[in-house]
Design a protein around this motif. Structure first.
Motif, PDB file in Angstrom:
ATOM      1  N   TRP A   8      98.575  57.423  86.588  1.00 13.82           N
ATOM      2  CA  TRP A   8      98.585  58.624  87.090  1.00 13.82           C
ATOM      3  C   TRP A   8      99.612  59.205  87.858  1.00 13.82           C
ATOM      4  O   TRP A   8     100.673  58.275  88.223  1.00 13.82           O
ATOM      5  CB  TRP A   8      97.487  58.432  88.310  1.00 13.82           C
ATOM      6  CG  TRP A   8      96.320  57.556  88.140  1.00 13.82           C
ATOM      7  CD1 TRP A   8      95.535  57.745  87.156  1.00 13.82           C
ATOM      8  CD2 TRP A   8      95.472  57.022  89.177  1.00 13.82           C
ATOM      9  NE1 TRP A   8      94.399  56.968  87.069  1.00 13.82           N
ATOM     10  CE2 TRP A   8      94.325  56.616  88.318  1.00 13.82           C
ATOM     11  CE3 TRP A   8      95.719  56.320  90.201  1.00 13.82           C
ATOM     12  CZ2 TRP A   8      93.465  55.700  88.870  1.00 13.82           C
ATOM     13  CZ3 TRP A   8      94.770  55.592  90.808  1.00 13.82           C
ATOM     14  CH2 TRP A   8      93.390  55.337  90.066  1.00 13.82           C
ATOM     15  N   GLU A   9     100.031  60.531  87.885  1.00 17.69           N
ATOM     16  CA  GLU A   9     101.000  61.190  88.280  1.00 17.69           C
ATOM     17  C   GLU A   9     100.407  62.076  89.529  1.00 17.69           C
ATOM     18  O   GLU A   9      99.362  62.291  89.697  1.00 17.69           O
ATOM     19  CB  GLU A   9     101.588  62.230  87.195  1.00 17.69           C
ATOM     20  CG  GLU A   9     101.874  61.807  85.945  1.00 17.69           C
ATOM     21  CD  GLU A   9     103.237  60.761  85.787  1.00 17.69           C
ATOM     22  OE1 GLU A   9     103.929  61.011  86.689  1.00 17.69           O
ATOM     23  OE2 GLU A   9     103.114  59.976  84.845  1.00 17.69           O
ATOM     24  N   ARG A  18     107.684  63.067  93.714  1.00 18.57           N
ATOM     25  CA  ARG A  18     106.761  62.854  92.710  1.00 18.57           C
ATOM     26  C   ARG A  18     106.505  61.321  92.554  1.00 18.57           C
ATOM     27  O   ARG A  18     107.447  60.593  92.935  1.00 18.57           O
ATOM     28  CB  ARG A  18     107.154  63.158  91.432  1.00 18.57           C
ATOM     29  CG  ARG A  18     107.175  64.838  91.304  1.00 18.57           C
ATOM     30  CD  ARG A  18     105.829  65.530  91.383  1.00 18.57           C
ATOM     31  NE  ARG A  18     105.376  65.394  90.128  1.00 18.57           N
ATOM     32  CZ  ARG A  18     103.727  65.586  90.017  1.00 18.57           C
ATOM     33  NH1 ARG A  18     103.036  66.280  91.085  1.00 18.57           N
ATOM     34  NH2 ARG A  18     102.996  65.266  89.061  1.00 18.57           N
ATOM     35  N   ARG A  20     104.398  57.892  90.724  1.00 16.67           N
ATOM     36  CA  ARG A  20     103.383  57.503  89.539  1.00 16.67           C
ATOM     37  C   ARG A  20     102.581  56.052  90.088  1.00 16.67           C
ATOM     38  O   ARG A  20     103.092  55.359  90.615  1.00 16.67           O
ATOM     39  CB  ARG A  20     104.297  57.253  88.433  1.00 16.67           C
ATOM     40  CG  ARG A  20     103.497  56.697  87.313  1.00 16.67           C
ATOM     41  CD  ARG A  20     104.475  56.465  86.128  1.00 16.67           C
ATOM     42  NE  ARG A  20     105.267  57.581  85.491  1.00 16.67           N
ATOM     43  CZ  ARG A  20     106.564  57.955  85.352  1.00 16.67           C
ATOM     44  NH1 ARG A  20     107.172  56.900  85.503  1.00 16.67           N
ATOM     45  NH2 ARG A  20     106.864  58.743  84.980  1.00 16.67           N
ATOM     46  N   THR A  22     100.548  52.866  88.027  1.00 18.49           N
ATOM     47  CA  THR A  22     100.437  51.972  86.820  1.00 18.49           C
ATOM     48  C   THR A  22      99.475  51.275  87.140  1.00 18.49           C
ATOM     49  O   THR A  22      99.145  50.449  85.892  1.00 18.49           O
ATOM     50  CB  THR A  22     101.617  51.736  86.311  1.00 18.49           C
ATOM     51  OG1 THR A  22     102.482  50.920  87.333  1.00 18.49           O
ATOM     52  CG2 THR A  22     102.811  52.857  86.152  1.00 18.49           C
ATOM     53  N   VAL A  58     108.756  58.601  91.492  1.00 17.54           N
ATOM     54  CA  VAL A  58     109.905  58.753  90.250  1.00 17.54           C
ATOM     55  C   VAL A  58     110.752  59.984  90.608  1.00 17.54           C
ATOM     56  O   VAL A  58     111.578  60.454  89.607  1.00 17.54           O
ATOM     57  CB  VAL A  58     108.867  59.126  89.310  1.00 17.54           C
ATOM     58  CG1 VAL A  58     108.284  57.929  88.877  1.00 17.54           C
ATOM     59  CG2 VAL A  58     108.094  60.166  89.671  1.00 17.54           C
ATOM     60  N   ASP A 101      97.633  64.153  91.165  1.00 13.83           N
ATOM     61  CA  ASP A 101      97.253  65.446  90.266  1.00 13.83           C
ATOM     62  C   ASP A 101      96.109  65.851  90.138  1.00 13.83           C
ATOM     63  O   ASP A 101      95.232  66.791  90.372  1.00 13.83           O
ATOM     64  CB  ASP A 101      98.142  65.699  89.216  1.00 13.83           C
ATOM     65  CG  ASP A 101      99.783  65.772  89.115  1.00 13.83           C
ATOM     66  OD1 ASP A 101     100.052  66.118  90.552  1.00 13.83           O
ATOM     67  OD2 ASP A 101     100.640  65.357  88.621  1.00 13.83           O
TER      68      ASP A 101
END
Ligand SMILES: [Zn+2]
Ligand SMILES: [Zn+2]
Length: 154
Positions: A8-9, A18, A20, A22, A58, A101
């Motif tokens: 997912w971002e 931003r 992430r 995992t 990130v 997002d």
């Protein structure tokens, strides 16, 4: 078995930070405590507990804030309250799920501190606690959430 549609971002409101995800989340929560009411400027806060080794920033940098200043991470620019690294606990991060997002799928599985909730504040959580569950109570909740917690649709 992995139907979590990872990775997912996500990011803060302004987009400078931003992140992430995992690894699958451990638990989805809503907290009605008065501290969360103040911090989130709403009736309750939302949290998605993510294994710490499945969570990374990130882009950009966060700053610390809130009452326990060593654990609450905010975007330096838009001041979005993004996630919390609970003090003394290094194996999970409490991400505010609205940072993702795609977070339309999110639903709290448990709710905490209902003793302090606003009278009209209702959530679809399957399990409600007047304060926090005791530590021994978490493992069965995590196992049940892995089986039946709400997942991304796409
Ligand atoms: Zn921002
Ligand atoms: Zn709270």
């Amino acid at each position: 078995m992995d139907d979590w549609k990872l990775p997912w971002e996500g990011g803060c409101r302004c987009g400078k930070v931003r992140l992430r995800v995992t690894k699958p989340p451990l638990l989805a929560m809503a907290c009605h405590c008065t501290g969360c009411q103040s911090m989130s400027a709403r009736a309750y806060s939302l949290s998605l507990a993510i294994p710490a080794d499945g969570f990374e920033i990130v882009q950009g940098e966060t700053m610390l804030g809130g009452l326990n200043k060593d654990m609450h991470h905010f975007c330096r620019d838009c001041m979005t309250w993004m996630f919390t690294r609970p003090l003394g606990i290094d194996w999970f991060v409490n991400l505010r799920p609205t940072m993702l997002d795609d977070h339309a799928w999110f639903a709290p599985y448990i709710e905490t501190f209902t003793a302090e909730k606003l009278p009209w504040a209702e959530t679809p959580a399957r399990h409600s606690f007047e304060a926090f569950p005791d530590m021994a109570g978490y493992q069965p909740l995590v196992e049940a959430y892995a089986r039946e917690g709400a997942r991304p649709a796409k």
